[in-house]
Write an enzyme that holds these catalytic residues in place. Structure first.
Site, PDB file in Angstrom:
ATOM      1  N   GLY A  27       0.834  -1.201   0.000  1.00 56.29           N
ATOM      2  CA  GLY A  27       0.000   0.000   0.000  1.00 56.29           C
ATOM      3  C   GLY A  27       0.869   1.251   0.000  1.00 56.29           C
ATOM      4  O   GLY A  27       0.527   2.270   0.605  1.00 56.29           O
ATOM      5  N   GLY A  30      -0.489   4.918  -1.102  1.00 58.23           N
ATOM      6  CA  GLY A  30      -1.520   5.626  -0.340  1.00 58.23           C
ATOM      7  C   GLY A  30      -0.989   6.830   0.423  1.00 58.23           C
ATOM      8  O   GLY A  30       0.192   7.167   0.337  1.00 58.23           O
ATOM      9  N   GLN A  31      -1.881   7.481   1.175  1.00 60.80           N
ATOM     10  CA  GLN A  31      -1.532   8.734   1.852  1.00 60.80           C
ATOM     11  C   GLN A  31      -0.342   8.554   2.802  1.00 60.80           C
ATOM     12  O   GLN A  31       0.650   9.284   2.706  1.00 60.80           O
ATOM     13  CB  GLN A  31      -2.736   9.276   2.643  1.00 60.80           C
ATOM     14  CG  GLN A  31      -2.482  10.654   3.231  1.00 60.80           C
ATOM     15  CD  GLN A  31      -3.340  10.968   4.465  1.00 60.80           C
ATOM     16  OE1 GLN A  31      -3.971  10.089   5.038  1.00 60.80           O
ATOM     17  NE2 GLN A  31      -3.346  12.225   4.860  1.00 60.80           N
ATOM     18  N   ASP A  53       2.143  -1.864  -4.536  1.00 56.12           N
ATOM     19  CA  ASP A  53       0.728  -1.470  -4.490  1.00 56.12           C
ATOM     20  C   ASP A  53      -0.039  -2.341  -5.464  1.00 56.12           C
ATOM     21  O   ASP A  53       0.556  -3.121  -6.211  1.00 56.12           O
ATOM     22  CB  ASP A  53       0.562   0.032  -4.805  1.00 56.12           C
ATOM     23  CG  ASP A  53      -0.616   0.612  -4.015  1.00 56.12           C
ATOM     24  OD1 ASP A  53      -1.709   0.008  -4.050  1.00 56.12           O
ATOM     25  OD2 ASP A  53      -0.440   1.649  -3.355  1.00 56.12           O
ATOM     26  N   ILE A  54      -1.346  -2.155  -5.479  1.00 59.26           N
ATOM     27  CA  ILE A  54      -2.221  -2.965  -6.335  1.00 59.26           C
ATOM     28  C   ILE A  54      -2.291  -2.374  -7.755  1.00 59.26           C
ATOM     29  O   ILE A  54      -2.764  -3.003  -8.687  1.00 59.26           O
ATOM     30  CB  ILE A  54      -3.635  -3.059  -5.699  1.00 59.26           C
ATOM     31  CG1 ILE A  54      -4.582  -4.001  -6.419  1.00 59.26           C
ATOM     32  CG2 ILE A  54      -4.276  -1.696  -5.551  1.00 59.26           C
ATOM     33  CD1 ILE A  54      -4.345  -5.423  -6.085  1.00 59.26           C
ATOM     34  N   TYR A 161     -14.745  -0.855   9.623  1.00 57.55           N
ATOM     35  CA  TYR A 161     -13.305  -0.528   9.714  1.00 57.55           C
ATOM     36  C   TYR A 161     -12.827  -0.653  11.163  1.00 57.55           C
ATOM     37  O   TYR A 161     -11.805  -1.292  11.442  1.00 57.55           O
ATOM     38  CB  TYR A 161     -13.118   0.897   9.183  1.00 57.55           C
ATOM     39  CG  TYR A 161     -11.740   1.489   9.357  1.00 57.55           C
ATOM     40  CD1 TYR A 161     -10.632   0.944   8.728  1.00 57.55           C
ATOM     41  CD2 TYR A 161     -11.552   2.643  10.131  1.00 57.55           C
ATOM     42  CE1 TYR A 161      -9.376   1.519   8.866  1.00 57.55           C
ATOM     43  CE2 TYR A 161     -10.308   3.225  10.269  1.00 57.55           C
ATOM     44  CZ  TYR A 161      -9.221   2.663   9.648  1.00 57.55           C
ATOM     45  OH  TYR A 161      -7.984   3.237   9.778  1.00 57.55           O
ATOM     46  N   LYS A 165     -10.085  -3.261  12.832  1.00 56.63           N
ATOM     47  CA  LYS A 165      -8.883  -2.804  13.547  1.00 56.63           C
ATOM     48  C   LYS A 165      -8.849  -3.378  14.960  1.00 56.63           C
ATOM     49  O   LYS A 165      -7.795  -3.772  15.461  1.00 56.63           O
ATOM     50  CB  LYS A 165      -8.827  -1.272  13.563  1.00 56.63           C
ATOM     51  CG  LYS A 165      -8.525  -0.654  12.193  1.00 56.63           C
ATOM     52  CD  LYS A 165      -7.158  -1.073  11.677  1.00 56.63           C
ATOM     53  CE  LYS A 165      -6.826  -0.540  10.306  1.00 56.63           C
ATOM     54  NZ  LYS A 165      -5.582  -1.065   9.742  1.00 56.63           N
ATOM     55  N   ILE A 191      -4.879  11.733   9.869  1.00 54.41           N
ATOM     56  CA  ILE A 191      -3.540  12.210   9.475  1.00 54.41           C
ATOM     57  C   ILE A 191      -3.683  13.269   8.377  1.00 54.41           C
ATOM     58  O   ILE A 191      -4.358  13.050   7.367  1.00 54.41           O
ATOM     59  CB  ILE A 191      -2.664  11.046   8.960  1.00 54.41           C
ATOM     60  CG1 ILE A 191      -2.614   9.892   9.985  1.00 54.41           C
ATOM     61  CG2 ILE A 191      -1.257  11.535   8.619  1.00 54.41           C
ATOM     62  CD1 ILE A 191      -1.936  10.204  11.291  1.00 54.41           C
TER      63      ILE A 191
HETATM   64  C1  AKB Z   1     -10.562   7.370   8.929  1.00 53.52           C
HETATM   65  O1  AKB Z   1     -11.083   8.488   9.044  1.00 53.52           O
HETATM   66  O2  AKB Z   1     -11.206   6.348   8.644  1.00 53.52           O
HETATM   67  C2  AKB Z   1      -9.079   7.224   9.205  1.00 53.52           C
HETATM   68  C3  AKB Z   1      -8.802   6.839  10.622  1.00 53.52           C
HETATM   69  C4  AKB Z   1      -9.079   7.775  11.719  1.00 53.52           C
HETATM   70  O3  AKB Z   1      -8.333   5.765  10.860  1.00 53.52           O
HETATM   71  N1  AKB Z   1      -8.402   8.442   8.900  1.00 53.52           N
END
Ligand code: AKB
Length: 340
Positions: A27, A30-31, A53-54, A161, A165, A191
């Site tokens: 990756g 990415g940012q 990366d992909i 998400y 995590k 970020i």
């Molecule tokens: C998001 O907004 O999903 C990410 C994070 C806070 O992990 N930037």
């Protein structure tokens, strides 16, 4: 252990050998991945960092040195690259973030979990030695204390998400305890950076706002004006990542993921900071589905474990970050006008 390290140090000095990790970044386009790639090249030498990366979308990364197409969801794709380049350290930066994850829940689950298992298993099987895997403030949920969120607390994430995590953190700790895998992790806040755009996150507004301020002097924000979230300037995030990976193993007391913090602000506060540089800047508010996600996350984070265990310290506050963002983006847009 002490004598082993001493003998190694004498050996290194005598034969002028220094340990250089051979790094693979998944990756890298990415940012965060892109800036991490350049930083790691600076530290370890371009020949020791393989960006993957992909797709070929990020040409700066593709043309920056060693580059391979790797599918983070395909174990063999990662393993082939690891063996080809004799890799011992992986930074797994590929993930589907919070907002996109709500649109494609199963895709988010598959990408975020499969990629992590592939990398953890490569370490367990002895192909690699060290892993960096980013977690997020998204592991927290509405039942978490919102101000100064502690390292160890109630975690009931409400986004896919966040669930990936949180579960990922448990697996990291498990692989470390059960199989001795050296996996290290940070719970990144939002970020903010000027080089590569973020994609699909809830905190993305805090990057978009600077671009729109410079280009149009107006921004329509998808969060409400008093939504306070933890944030961090990219330089601090990279610094934290590198420091964590360079810390000695004994100092890494947390093998799930470290809380990490720098600044917290609302859309209103960031717009006030921008107005000190662009007085005509205007912000309007049209909260959408991302408001619910933001409302479920903490306002500020207690990262004292990171500060104590491996001396983490941030440098950028809102004013310093805003000055840097505006200066850099003005240059960037001016350069692209000149070159077009
Ligand atoms: C998001 O907004 O999903 C990410 C994070 C806070 O992990 N930037």
């Amino acid at each position: 252990m002490f004598y082993v390290l001493l003998i190694l140090a004498i050996f290194e000095q005598r034969f002028n050998i220094t340990y250089m990790p051979k790094i693979l970044i998944i990756g890298a386009g990415g940012q965060i991945g892109s800036e991490l790639t350049f930083k790691l090249k600076d530290i370890h030498g371009s020949e020791n960092v393989v960006a993957t990366d992909i797709n070929f979308n990020n040409l700066d990364i593709v043309n920056s040195g060693l580059f391979e197409i790797v599918d983070a969801e395909d174990y063999n794709s990662i393993r082939t690259c690891v063996e080809k380049h004799d890799v011992d350290t992986i930074y797994l930066m590929a993930a589907m973030l919070s907002a996109t994850g709500e649109k494609y829940p199963m895709k988010a689950w598959d990408l975020n979990m499969n990629s992590l298992f592939h990398v953890l298993n490569l370490a367990k099987e002895g192909f690699i030695k060290h892993i960096f895997w980013p977690s997020s403030i998204a592991v927290f949920g509405p039942s978490t204390p919102t101000v100064g969120t502690p390292q160890h607390t109630t975690m009931e994430p409400t986004t896919v998400y966040g669930i990936t995590k949180q579960v990922g953190e448990r697996w990291c700790e498990y692989y470390h305890k059960k199989y001795g895998v050296d996996v290290r992790s940070l719970r990144y806040p939002g970020i903010i950076s000027w080089k590569t755009m973020p994609g699909g996150g809830t905190t993305d507004y805090a990057v978009e706002i600077y671009h729109k301020a410079i280009l149009e002097e107006h921004y329509t924000c998808f969060l409400s004006e008093n939504t306070e979230l933890p944030m961090m300037f990219m330089e601090d995030a990279i610094h934290a990542t590198v420091n964590l990976m360079q810390a000695s193993s004994e100092d890494i007391k947390i093998r799930s993921s470290y809380n990490l913090a720098a600044i917290s602000f609302t859309p209103k506060e960031i717009s006030e900071a921008i107005k000190t540089h662009i007085p005509n800047f205007k912000i309007t508010y049209q909260p959408d589905f991302r408001q619910d996600i933001a409302d479920s996350w903490p306002k500020s984070i207690d990262d004292s474990s990171a500060r104590t265990d491996w001396n983490w310290n941030h440098e950028f506050n809102l004013e310093k970050m805003t000055a840097e963002m505006i200066t850099q983006l003005r240059h960037k847009y001016l350069d692209s006008q000149i070159n077009s």
